[in-house]
Design a protein around this motif. Structure first.
Motif, PDB file in Angstrom:
ATOM      1  N   PRO A   1      31.991  -2.075  28.823  1.00  0.00           N
ATOM      2  CA  PRO A   1      33.312  -2.705  28.978  1.00  0.00           C
ATOM      3  C   PRO A   1      33.219  -4.231  28.978  1.00  0.00           C
ATOM      4  O   PRO A   1      34.216  -4.917  28.804  1.00  0.00           O
ATOM      5  CB  PRO A   1      33.809  -2.178  30.321  1.00  0.00           C
ATOM      6  CG  PRO A   1      32.589  -1.720  31.041  1.00  0.00           C
ATOM      7  CD  PRO A   1      31.608  -1.306  29.990  1.00  0.00           C
ATOM      8  N   SER A   2      32.009  -4.797  29.178  1.00  0.00           N
ATOM      9  CA  SER A   2      31.850  -6.250  29.210  1.00  0.00           C
ATOM     10  C   SER A   2      31.253  -6.767  27.910  1.00  0.00           C
ATOM     11  O   SER A   2      30.416  -6.123  27.300  1.00  0.00           O
ATOM     12  CB  SER A   2      30.941  -6.652  30.363  1.00  0.00           C
ATOM     13  OG  SER A   2      30.662  -8.039  30.299  1.00  0.00           O
ATOM     14  N   GLN A   3      31.687  -7.949  27.502  1.00  0.00           N
ATOM     15  CA  GLN A   3      31.115  -8.581  26.319  1.00  0.00           C
ATOM     16  C   GLN A   3      30.120  -9.673  26.692  1.00  0.00           C
ATOM     17  O   GLN A   3      29.583 -10.350  25.834  1.00  0.00           O
ATOM     18  CB  GLN A   3      32.221  -9.200  25.463  1.00  0.00           C
ATOM     19  CG  GLN A   3      33.211  -8.153  24.967  1.00  0.00           C
ATOM     20  CD  GLN A   3      34.194  -8.744  23.981  1.00  0.00           C
ATOM     21  OE1 GLN A   3      33.809  -9.447  23.066  1.00  0.00           O
ATOM     22  NE2 GLN A   3      35.463  -8.445  24.182  1.00  0.00           N
ATOM     23  N   LEU A   4      29.905  -9.888  27.988  1.00  0.00           N
ATOM     24  CA  LEU A   4      29.019 -10.962  28.437  1.00  0.00           C
ATOM     25  C   LEU A   4      27.594 -10.469  28.607  1.00  0.00           C
ATOM     26  O   LEU A   4      27.369  -9.408  29.193  1.00  0.00           O
ATOM     27  CB  LEU A   4      29.507 -11.514  29.781  1.00  0.00           C
ATOM     28  CG  LEU A   4      30.857 -12.213  29.759  1.00  0.00           C
ATOM     29  CD1 LEU A   4      31.269 -12.588  31.176  1.00  0.00           C
ATOM     30  CD2 LEU A   4      30.811 -13.445  28.882  1.00  0.00           C
ATOM     31  N   PRO A   5      26.598 -11.222  28.107  1.00  0.00           N
ATOM     32  CA  PRO A   5      25.200 -10.870  28.381  1.00  0.00           C
ATOM     33  C   PRO A   5      24.949 -10.817  29.891  1.00  0.00           C
ATOM     34  O   PRO A   5      25.556 -11.575  30.650  1.00  0.00           O
ATOM     35  CB  PRO A   5      24.413 -12.010  27.733  1.00  0.00           C
ATOM     36  CG  PRO A   5      25.322 -12.561  26.692  1.00  0.00           C
ATOM     37  CD  PRO A   5      26.718 -12.398  27.244  1.00  0.00           C
ATOM     38  N   TYR A   6      24.075  -9.901  30.304  1.00  0.00           N
ATOM     39  CA  TYR A   6      23.781  -9.708  31.723  1.00  0.00           C
ATOM     40  C   TYR A   6      22.835 -10.816  32.176  1.00  0.00           C
ATOM     41  O   TYR A   6      21.621 -10.651  32.193  1.00  0.00           O
ATOM     42  CB  TYR A   6      23.136  -8.334  31.905  1.00  0.00           C
ATOM     43  CG  TYR A   6      23.300  -7.758  33.293  1.00  0.00           C
ATOM     44  CD1 TYR A   6      24.484  -7.123  33.669  1.00  0.00           C
ATOM     45  CD2 TYR A   6      22.273  -7.837  34.215  1.00  0.00           C
ATOM     46  CE1 TYR A   6      24.632  -6.586  34.932  1.00  0.00           C
ATOM     47  CE2 TYR A   6      22.420  -7.299  35.480  1.00  0.00           C
ATOM     48  CZ  TYR A   6      23.599  -6.672  35.828  1.00  0.00           C
ATOM     49  OH  TYR A   6      23.732  -6.145  37.088  1.00  0.00           O
ATOM     50  N   SER A   7      23.395 -11.979  32.516  1.00  0.00           N
ATOM     51  CA  SER A   7      22.587 -13.111  32.974  1.00  0.00           C
ATOM     52  C   SER A   7      23.249 -13.748  34.183  1.00  0.00           C
ATOM     53  O   SER A   7      24.449 -13.542  34.431  1.00  0.00           O
ATOM     54  CB  SER A   7      22.427 -14.142  31.858  1.00  0.00           C
ATOM     55  OG  SER A   7      23.660 -14.780  31.624  1.00  0.00           O
ATOM     56  N   VAL A   8      22.472 -14.526  34.923  1.00  0.00           N
ATOM     57  CA  VAL A   8      22.949 -15.102  36.187  1.00  0.00           C
ATOM     58  C   VAL A   8      24.286 -15.827  36.010  1.00  0.00           C
ATOM     59  O   VAL A   8      25.198 -15.700  36.826  1.00  0.00           O
ATOM     60  CB  VAL A   8      21.887 -16.064  36.751  1.00  0.00           C
ATOM     61  CG1 VAL A   8      22.433 -16.836  37.937  1.00  0.00           C
ATOM     62  CG2 VAL A   8      20.654 -15.283  37.170  1.00  0.00           C
ATOM     63  N   ALA A   9      24.422 -16.566  34.908  1.00  0.00           N
ATOM     64  CA  ALA A   9      25.626 -17.369  34.707  1.00  0.00           C
ATOM     65  C   ALA A   9      26.880 -16.516  34.531  1.00  0.00           C
ATOM     66  O   ALA A   9      27.991 -16.988  34.771  1.00  0.00           O
ATOM     67  CB  ALA A   9      25.442 -18.278  33.492  1.00  0.00           C
TER      68      ALA A   9
ATOM     69  N   LEU B   1      34.966  -8.549  33.627  1.00  0.00           N
ATOM     70  CA  LEU B   1      35.448  -7.212  33.961  1.00  0.00           C
ATOM     71  C   LEU B   1      36.603  -7.289  34.960  1.00  0.00           C
ATOM     72  O   LEU B   1      36.626  -8.140  35.840  1.00  0.00           O
ATOM     73  CB  LEU B   1      34.317  -6.376  34.582  1.00  0.00           C
ATOM     74  CG  LEU B   1      33.137  -6.067  33.657  1.00  0.00           C
ATOM     75  CD1 LEU B   1      32.091  -5.258  34.412  1.00  0.00           C
ATOM     76  CD2 LEU B   1      33.604  -5.314  32.422  1.00  0.00           C
ATOM     77  N   ASN B   2      37.569  -6.380  34.810  1.00  0.00           N
ATOM     78  CA  ASN B   2      38.686  -6.306  35.755  1.00  0.00           C
ATOM     79  C   ASN B   2      38.424  -5.290  36.857  1.00  0.00           C
ATOM     80  O   ASN B   2      38.956  -5.410  37.951  1.00  0.00           O
ATOM     81  CB  ASN B   2      39.972  -5.924  35.024  1.00  0.00           C
ATOM     82  CG  ASN B   2      40.428  -7.025  34.077  1.00  0.00           C
ATOM     83  OD1 ASN B   2      40.307  -8.205  34.392  1.00  0.00           O
ATOM     84  ND2 ASN B   2      40.922  -6.642  32.917  1.00  0.00           N
ATOM     85  N   ASP B   3      37.607  -4.283  36.543  1.00  0.00           N
ATOM     86  CA  ASP B   3      37.308  -3.242  37.523  1.00  0.00           C
ATOM     87  C   ASP B   3      35.806  -3.124  37.705  1.00  0.00           C
ATOM     88  O   ASP B   3      35.045  -3.245  36.752  1.00  0.00           O
ATOM     89  CB  ASP B   3      37.861  -1.892  37.055  1.00  0.00           C
ATOM     90  CG  ASP B   3      39.356  -1.947  36.845  1.00  0.00           C
ATOM     91  OD1 ASP B   3      40.075  -2.156  37.835  1.00  0.00           O
ATOM     92  OD2 ASP B   3      39.791  -1.800  35.692  1.00  0.00           O
ATOM     93  N   CYS B   4      35.371  -2.875  38.938  1.00  0.00           N
ATOM     94  CA  CYS B   4      33.948  -2.724  39.229  1.00  0.00           C
ATOM     95  C   CYS B   4      33.439  -1.434  38.589  1.00  0.00           C
ATOM     96  O   CYS B   4      33.985  -0.362  38.834  1.00  0.00           O
ATOM     97  CB  CYS B   4      33.734  -2.684  40.740  1.00  0.00           C
ATOM     98  SG  CYS B   4      32.019  -2.344  41.188  1.00  0.00           S
TER      99      CYS B   4
END
Ligand code: ZN
Length: 89
Positions: free
Chosen positions: A49-57, A74-77
């Protein structure tokens, strides 16, 4: 849900690029002329559901008792399905 997978590409002089790749395509560094090699897939693995790379930022705590890191777009956990509060700017 975006089903595009992002890859990490690296050239001989260790320049890196993160992008989608097409099977069989060759990617060349415009500045050095070196060919990029795929060295890994970027988390999260597609489909996600996320388009962001899994990084600290790109991460924040979801705020529930599970204290999981979730991407900021993300809007939902994804762990507890709770609605996430708006991202502070
Ligand atoms: Zn949660």
């Amino acid at each position: 849900m975006p089903d595009r997978q992002l890859y990490r590409l690296r050239s001989a002089s260790d320049r890196e690029l993160i992008r989608e790749v097409d099977p069989g395509a060759t990617y060349v560094d415009r500045e050095t002329g070196e060919e990029f090699q795929v060295v890994g897939r970027v988390l999260p693995l597609a489909p996600s559901p996320s388009q962001l790379p899994y990084s600290v930022a790109n991460l924040r705590l979801c705020g529930c008792s599970l204290e999981q890191l979730v991407q900021k777009d993300l809007n939902d956990c994804p762990h507890c399905a709770r609605r996430l509060p708006a991202v502070e700017r």
